[in-house]
Every structure is written in structure tokens, then in C-alpha cells.
Design a protein around this motif. Structure first.
Motif, PDB file in Angstrom:
ATOM      1  N   ILE A 208      -7.665   1.628  -0.463  1.00 35.29           N
ATOM      2  CA  ILE A 208      -7.648   2.361  -1.740  1.00 35.29           C
ATOM      3  C   ILE A 208      -9.028   2.958  -2.024  1.00 35.29           C
ATOM      4  O   ILE A 208      -9.151   4.090  -2.482  1.00 35.29           O
TER       5      ILE A 208
ATOM      6  N   HIS B  99       0.452   4.100  -2.738  1.00 34.37           N
ATOM      7  CA  HIS B  99       0.017   5.446  -2.360  1.00 34.37           C
ATOM      8  C   HIS B  99       1.018   6.487  -2.867  1.00 34.37           C
ATOM      9  O   HIS B  99       0.635   7.550  -3.371  1.00 34.37           O
TER      10      HIS B  99
ATOM     11  N   TYR C 211       0.827  -1.200   0.000  1.00 27.89           N
ATOM     12  CA  TYR C 211       0.000   0.000   0.000  1.00 27.89           C
ATOM     13  C   TYR C 211       0.865   1.255   0.000  1.00 27.89           C
ATOM     14  O   TYR C 211       0.581   2.210  -0.725  1.00 27.89           O
TER      15      TYR C 211
ATOM     16  N   GLU D 265      -9.394   6.123   0.130  1.00 22.65           N
ATOM     17  CA  GLU D 265      -8.412   7.203  -0.001  1.00 22.65           C
ATOM     18  C   GLU D 265      -8.598   7.963  -1.327  1.00 22.65           C
ATOM     19  O   GLU D 265      -8.382   7.409  -2.407  1.00 22.65           O
TER      20      GLU D 265
END
Ligand code: SF4
Ligand code: SF4
Length: 354
Positions: free
Chosen positions: A188, A162, A158, A191
Motif C-alpha cells: 500500500i 486495491h 490486498y 502503490e
């Protein structure tokens, strides 16, 4: 077949895509089963997927996917090139290396890849990939030169995805997830930084291990609620293809607890969804150990245990003397991590080193 936007690329990709690992031939130490069809059969399988509406095909360089890149190139010659979207990837992190690999891929494919990923980016190589003269800078240059369509970063982490989501040079991301290992997909989805990037999802079947406890209808339907662009399915036979592409899937919602309940019919799973929120100051990658434990019980015994031996003894010793146990503060699943590590340790001790 339904279609989704590939981020801001302007491309529309089929909701289900063709992962080419199972059609490779060669001795490539990759996890999922591959079937080694000859070139003509592989081309026919890919063409059949195309006839079912699949327009997205994902491959990698020969060191990673054997001759799959060449087989994909042979298939593309049999159809209208403008109707097929090719993604390719290479595990090289410097600009000079990835530049060289892209030119080799163009030769192997006989056409320009629409998306090219830096493959297997993790915390140990991310600074090189994203930095000056790194692989991403080279892909960005290749895109401007018209040698690839769009740039991509592929990672199981992740933190890396990101970082890629925040980088304006990146067009498309590729990551893993399924109804069990859904933690990264959940993050995900929540976000906002990920909006606008294309997202290719792999490991929907967990390399085939979840087929059995779950049907393919449940595994595919269970991920459709996530905001990916295209979910790759590894296809090596006409039979697999008929299952994957010959019908339209409807979303199926599984609570995480329901998934665990199903697995409990055969073993006691570790209820880690691989959200990657736990941080161990000693650097232990807990979610990988927990995945290997579950994979062991799902049928990948030798592979899972051998991988566990790599770090587990050290982790176990650290956990026994760790007083603050900071890893547990951030676990949304409320796992007692040292106890779970103890279970993993018991498993490998019982299994022995192979
Ligand atoms: S309990 Fe174990 S995994 Fe957790 S922080 Fe301590 S050493 Fe790391
Ligand atoms: S142990 Fe908990 S925090 Fe760590 S990855 Fe698994 S669910 Fe997430």
C-alpha cells in the motif's frame, strides 16, 4: 496525541484509535480477548481515551461486536459529538441489507456514523459488493442522503483494498497489519493508487499475540512509518488504555529479519509477511496457513490448529504432486512454499484434530 488526515474526507483523526471489541459483552465468536465491562465502565474507559486525545472509535453491528455499538453510542452522548469520529461496519454485501443495517446502527448509536464500512469483503463477495445494487452503491446513496458521513471498505485482502482504492465511491479503507504481517502495508505504501483514501489500520498487536515477544512501544512505534490515517488499538481496561494512549510513541524501524530473529527465541517462524503475492492455481490461501502456524506458536493453539484443518490436508496433497510450483515465482521472501506447507502439515498431524 498526533493527528493525521483521513484521506480527502476533511477529517483529522488521532493517530491511535479505539477499537471496541474488548469492551463488548455477549457471546460473539471473535478472536481477541474481551473484558465485558458494564456500560458505565465502558463509557468511562472511552471517555478516558478521549481525554488523552483519541478522537476515532471503531465498532460494528451487534452480531459482530455484541453491545459495543450501544456502549459507544452511550459514550458519545457524554462528549461534544463534533469532536468524536465514529466508524461502524456490517458484514452484508447486498445494497438492501446494508441499507437496513445502517439504519439500525443509527438507532443503536443514537447518531450518524461518520464512516460506514462494508466489513470482511473478500474475493467471494467483492463482485456483489462493488456491483449494481451492491453494498457500496447503497452506502454511496446513504452518504448523499446524509445518513452516513463517508463510505468504507474493510478487508484483509490486498486485491480487494486495491479495487476499493480505484473506486471513486470509496472514501476510507480498513485493513490489517503489524510489524510481522507487514506485506500488505508495504504494498500500500508503494502503490500510488491508495493516495487520497483514508486508511484505518487494525491488528497492530496481532490480536494481542505479538505482545510478549515485543513491547507495545515496539509494536506501535513499528507501524508508525506506514501511511495509515489511524491505527486501532483494542482497549478493554483502564490499564490497557494507559499503555496505549497516555504517551506519545516515536517510530521504531524493524527490518523483517529482526522481527523473525526475535520470534526465533521461542520457535522457528515461517518467514511470510503476508504480502499476498503468491498465487496458487488450486486456490490455496498460503499466507493464511502460514499465519496460523505462527499464531499457533504465539499462543493461539486450539483456534489456529482448528482453522488450519479446514484446508491444509488438501493443500499438502496438491503440493506434493505440483511440478511447476508457480506460487514460488512471486514470493519476495524466497520461501520454499511446499516445504513450509509440509511443516504446517506436520504440526497439525502432531496436534491432531480437536
Ligand atoms: S506448490 Fe502447492 S501451493 Fe504452490 S502452486 Fe503448487 S499446489 Fe499451490
Ligand atoms: S508466501 Fe511469500 S508471496 Fe506468499 S504471502 Fe508469504 S511472503 Fe508473500
Amino acid at each position: 496525541m498526533r493527528y493525521r488526515e483521513l484521506g480527502r474526507t476533511g477529517l483529522r483523526v488521532s493517530e491511535l484509535g479505539f477499537g471496541t471489541i474488548p469492551i463488548l459483552s455477549g457471546h460473539v465468536p471473535v478472536l481477541p480477548e474481551y473484558f465485558s465491562p458494564d456500560r458505565d465502565t465502558a463509557v468511562a474507559i472511552m471517555k478516558n481515551a478521549f481525554d488523552h486525545g483519541c478522537n476515532f472509535y471503531d465498532t460494528a453491528i451487534p452480531e459482530e461486536y455484541g453491545d459495543a455499538e450501544m456502549k459507544l453510542g452511550a459514550f458519545v452522548k457524554t462528549v461534544d459529538r463534533s469532536k468524536v469520529i465514529i466508524s461502524d461496519k456490517a458484514r452484508f454485501y447486498s445494497g438492501a441489507e446494508i441499507y437496513r443495517e445502517v439504519l439500525r446502527s443509527v438507532q443503536n448509536l443514537g447518531t450518524t456514523p461518520d464512516v460506514y464500512f462494508v466489513h470482511q469483503v473478500d474475493d467471494s463477495n467483492a463482485d456483489e459488493v462493488f456491483g449494481k445494487n451492491g453494498a457500496l452503491e447503497a452506502l454511496y446513496d446513504l452518504k448523499r442522503e446524509g445518513k452516513i458521513g463517508f463510505t468504507g471498505i474493510a478487508s484483509h485482502y490486498y486485491s480487494v483494498l486495491h479495487r476499493a482504492a480505484l473506486d471513486p465511491r470509496v472514501d476510507v479503507l480498513q485493513g490489517s497489519g503489524n510489524i510481522l504481517e507487514r506485506g500488505m502495508l508495504d504494498r500500500i505504501r508503494e502503490e500510488a493508487d491508495f493516495r487520497g483514501k483514508g486508511f484505518i489500520l487494525n491488528k497492530v498487536y496481532a490480536a494481542g499475540l505479538l505482545i510478549g515477544p515485543f513491547s507495545t512501544t515496539e509494536l506501535i512505534g513499528g507501524v508508525l512509518e506506514y501511511p495509515f490515517s489511524c491505527a486501532l488499538l483494542g482497549i478493554g481496561t483502564f490499564e490497557q488504555e494507559e499503555v496505549a494512549f497516555a504517551r506519545e510513541y516515536e517510530p521504531v524501524h524493524f527490518e523483517f529479519e529482526e522481527v523473525l530473529e526475535r520470534l526465533r527465541k521461542t520457535f522457528a517462524p515461517i518467514g511470510c509477511d503476508r504480502c499476498e503475492k503468491c498465487i496458487c492455481p488450486y486456490g490455496h490461501e498460503l499466507h493464511t496457513s502460514f499465519r496460523q502456524f505462527n499464531y499457533y506458536h504465539l499462543g493461539k493453539e486450539f483456534w489456529a490448529v482448528n482453522k488450519l484443518w479446514m484446508d491444509l490436508e488438501r493443500t499438502y496433497e496438491h503440493c506434493r504432486s505440483c511440478e511447476e510450483q508457480p506460487c514460488m515465482r512471486d514470493c519476495p521472501r524466497g520461501l520454499h512454499i511446499p516445504e513450509e506447507i509440509e511443516r504446517v502439515h506436520r504440526l497439525i498431524m502432531q496436534y491432531g484434530k480437536t
